[in-house]
Design a protein around this motif. Structure first.
Motif, PDB file in Angstrom:
ATOM      1  N   HIS A   1      -2.522   3.938  -3.518  1.00  0.00           N
ATOM      2  CA  HIS A   1      -2.805   2.781  -4.366  1.00  0.00           C
ATOM      3  C   HIS A   1      -2.131   1.539  -3.808  1.00  0.00           C
ATOM      4  CE1 HIS A   1       1.239   2.883  -6.069  1.00  0.00           C
ATOM      5  NE2 HIS A   1       1.031   4.024  -6.703  1.00  0.00           N
ATOM      6  N   ILE A   2      -2.695   0.410  -4.166  1.00  0.00           N
ATOM      7  CA  ILE A   2      -2.056  -0.876  -3.917  1.00  0.00           C
ATOM      8  C   ILE A   2      -1.193  -1.149  -5.141  1.00  0.00           C
ATOM      9  CG2 ILE A   2      -2.405  -3.350  -3.555  1.00  0.00           C
ATOM     10  CD1 ILE A   2      -3.497  -1.556  -1.282  1.00  0.00           C
ATOM     11  N   ALA A   3       0.085  -1.427  -4.927  1.00  0.00           N
ATOM     12  CA  ALA A   3       1.003  -1.764  -6.022  1.00  0.00           C
ATOM     13  C   ALA A   3       1.298  -3.260  -5.950  1.00  0.00           C
ATOM     14  CB  ALA A   3       2.290  -0.963  -5.906  1.00  0.00           C
ATOM     15  N   ILE A   4       1.010  -3.949  -7.035  1.00  0.00           N
ATOM     16  CA  ILE A   4       1.306  -5.374  -7.177  1.00  0.00           C
ATOM     17  C   ILE A   4       2.416  -5.450  -8.216  1.00  0.00           C
ATOM     18  CG2 ILE A   4       0.386  -7.637  -7.797  1.00  0.00           C
ATOM     19  CD1 ILE A   4      -2.433  -6.373  -7.101  1.00  0.00           C
ATOM     20  N   THR A   5       3.596  -5.880  -7.783  1.00  0.00           N
ATOM     21  CA  THR A   5       4.787  -5.726  -8.618  1.00  0.00           C
ATOM     22  C   THR A   5       5.562  -7.027  -8.733  1.00  0.00           C
ATOM     23  OG1 THR A   5       4.931  -3.455  -7.789  1.00  0.00           O
ATOM     24  CG2 THR A   5       6.846  -4.314  -8.957  1.00  0.00           C
ATOM     25  N   ALA A   6       5.969  -7.334  -9.951  1.00  0.00           N
ATOM     26  CA  ALA A   6       6.860  -8.467 -10.214  1.00  0.00           C
ATOM     27  C   ALA A   6       8.042  -7.957 -11.022  1.00  0.00           C
ATOM     28  CB  ALA A   6       6.128  -9.563 -10.986  1.00  0.00           C
ATOM     29  N   GLY A   7       9.177  -8.614 -10.888  1.00  0.00           N
ATOM     30  CA  GLY A   7      10.371  -8.206 -11.623  1.00  0.00           C
ATOM     31  C   GLY A   7      11.222  -7.254 -10.810  1.00  0.00           C
TER      32      GLY A   7
ATOM     33  N   GLY B   1       9.054  -8.286 -15.581  1.00  0.00           N
ATOM     34  CA  GLY B   1       7.881  -8.304 -14.719  1.00  0.00           C
ATOM     35  C   GLY B   1       6.826  -7.335 -15.185  1.00  0.00           C
ATOM     36  N   PHE B   2       6.122  -6.736 -14.222  1.00  0.00           N
ATOM     37  CA  PHE B   2       4.998  -5.843 -14.494  1.00  0.00           C
ATOM     38  C   PHE B   2       4.650  -5.105 -13.209  1.00  0.00           C
ATOM     39  CE2 PHE B   2       3.410  -9.987 -13.192  1.00  0.00           C
ATOM     40  CZ  PHE B   2       2.590  -9.650 -12.115  1.00  0.00           C
ATOM     41  N   GLN B   3       3.694  -4.178 -13.314  1.00  0.00           N
ATOM     42  CA  GLN B   3       3.135  -3.549 -12.127  1.00  0.00           C
ATOM     43  C   GLN B   3       1.660  -3.278 -12.366  1.00  0.00           C
ATOM     44  OE1 GLN B   3       4.405   0.481 -10.681  1.00  0.00           O
ATOM     45  NE2 GLN B   3       4.820  -0.655  -8.801  1.00  0.00           N
ATOM     46  N   LEU B   4       0.869  -3.635 -11.352  1.00  0.00           N
ATOM     47  CA  LEU B   4      -0.561  -3.358 -11.360  1.00  0.00           C
ATOM     48  C   LEU B   4      -0.837  -2.371 -10.241  1.00  0.00           C
ATOM     49  CD1 LEU B   4      -1.762  -7.075 -11.499  1.00  0.00           C
ATOM     50  CD2 LEU B   4      -1.229  -5.565 -13.431  1.00  0.00           C
ATOM     51  N   LEU B   5      -1.569  -1.314 -10.533  1.00  0.00           N
ATOM     52  CA  LEU B   5      -1.933  -0.321  -9.532  1.00  0.00           C
ATOM     53  C   LEU B   5      -3.439  -0.346  -9.348  1.00  0.00           C
ATOM     54  CD1 LEU B   5       0.231   2.697 -10.773  1.00  0.00           C
ATOM     55  CD2 LEU B   5       0.849   0.942  -9.091  1.00  0.00           C
ATOM     56  N   LEU B   6      -3.876  -0.531  -8.102  1.00  0.00           N
ATOM     57  CA  LEU B   6      -5.292  -0.506  -7.754  1.00  0.00           C
ATOM     58  C   LEU B   6      -5.504   0.725  -6.883  1.00  0.00           C
ATOM     59  CD1 LEU B   6      -5.630  -4.251  -6.681  1.00  0.00           C
ATOM     60  CD2 LEU B   6      -5.859  -3.290  -8.976  1.00  0.00           C
ATOM     61  N   VAL B   7      -6.107   1.762  -7.443  1.00  0.00           N
ATOM     62  CA  VAL B   7      -6.247   3.033  -6.730  1.00  0.00           C
ATOM     63  C   VAL B   7      -7.359   2.904  -5.681  1.00  0.00           C
ATOM     64  CG1 VAL B   7      -6.664   5.504  -6.951  1.00  0.00           C
ATOM     65  CG2 VAL B   7      -5.442   4.281  -8.765  1.00  0.00           C
ATOM     66  N   THR B   8      -6.994   3.190  -4.429  1.00  0.00           N
ATOM     67  CA  THR B   8      -7.932   3.042  -3.326  1.00  0.00           C
ATOM     68  C   THR B   8      -8.376   4.369  -2.710  1.00  0.00           C
ATOM     69  OG1 THR B   8      -6.077   2.703  -1.810  1.00  0.00           O
ATOM     70  CG2 THR B   8      -7.122   0.730  -2.713  1.00  0.00           C
ATOM     71  N   GLY B   9      -7.687   5.465  -3.006  1.00  0.00           N
ATOM     72  CA  GLY B   9      -8.090   6.736  -2.426  1.00  0.00           C
ATOM     73  C   GLY B   9      -7.380   7.923  -3.026  1.00  0.00           C
TER      74      GLY B   9
ATOM     75  N   ASN C   1       0.867  -1.162   0.000  1.00  0.00           N
ATOM     76  CA  ASN C   1       0.000   0.000   0.000  1.00  0.00           C
ATOM     77  C   ASN C   1       0.914   1.225   0.000  1.00  0.00           C
ATOM     78  OD1 ASN C   1      -2.435   1.492   0.222  1.00  0.00           O
ATOM     79  ND2 ASN C   1      -2.043   1.771   2.399  1.00  0.00           N
ATOM     80  N   VAL C   2       0.852   2.013  -1.058  1.00  0.00           N
ATOM     81  CA  VAL C   2       1.703   3.198  -1.185  1.00  0.00           C
ATOM     82  C   VAL C   2       0.815   4.435  -1.078  1.00  0.00           C
ATOM     83  CG1 VAL C   2       3.439   4.394  -2.580  1.00  0.00           C
ATOM     84  CG2 VAL C   2       3.210   1.901  -2.742  1.00  0.00           C
ATOM     85  N   THR C   3       1.192   5.339  -0.185  1.00  0.00           N
ATOM     86  CA  THR C   3       0.450   6.574   0.034  1.00  0.00           C
ATOM     87  C   THR C   3       1.361   7.755  -0.285  1.00  0.00           C
ATOM     88  OG1 THR C   3      -0.783   5.472   1.789  1.00  0.00           O
ATOM     89  CG2 THR C   3      -0.886   7.880   1.736  1.00  0.00           C
TER      90      THR C   3
END
Length: 137
Positions: free
Chosen positions: A113-119, A64-72, A47-49
């Motif tokens: 956002h929640i950062a889901i990161t690979a690589g 890899g990749f990165q997925l960002l799920l914006v939460t606020g 969780n990155v703020t």
């Protein structure tokens, strides 16, 4: 007063600690709450703020990749050569392997956002104040 100050209290997950480990790769103050750091899983989740105006440097995820799920809050995401995308809670961003990009808060809003990161991240130059100011806020 900045917009979306409730983000600093953690919208879904805790705000975490000051993101000192990655501070050299950010303009402004960010916070990090690691959610998954399992060596048996090849994906990290955090969780990155971002305080208002905070953004990370241009960077690339290698192998890899990165997925960002914006939460606020409200923020921006930009890939090299593209216009910046305005982000708000509920938005999802997919960054593919090898794509140069940055993300961060709007100048007047907290952002999370929640950062889901690979690589492996390759950190590059900061997003300059001029580049950031020229986004259509």
């Amino acid at each position: 007063m900045a917009k979306h100050e409730e983000v600093k209290n953690g919208v879904i997950f805790p705000i975490g600690e000051r993101n000192e480990a990655y501070a050299p790769f950010f303009v402004g103050q960010s916070y990090l709450q690691t959610l998954i750091a399992d060596p048996k899983v090849a994906v990290g989740v955090g969780n990155v703020t971002f305080e208002p105006g905070c953004r990370n440097n241009w960077h690339i995820h290698r192998n890899g990749f990165q997925l960002l799920l914006v939460t606020g809050g409200e923020g921006w995401y930009q890939e090299e050569g593209q216009d910046a995308q305005f982000l708000k809670a509920g938005d999802v961003v997919v960054t593919h392997d090898g794509v140069k990009h940055w993300h961060g808060a709007a100048k007047d809003s907290w952002f999370e956002h929640i950062a889901i990161t690979a690589g492996t991240p390759e950190w590059l130059e900061p997003v300059s104040d001029e580049e950031y100011s020229n986004i259509n806020h």
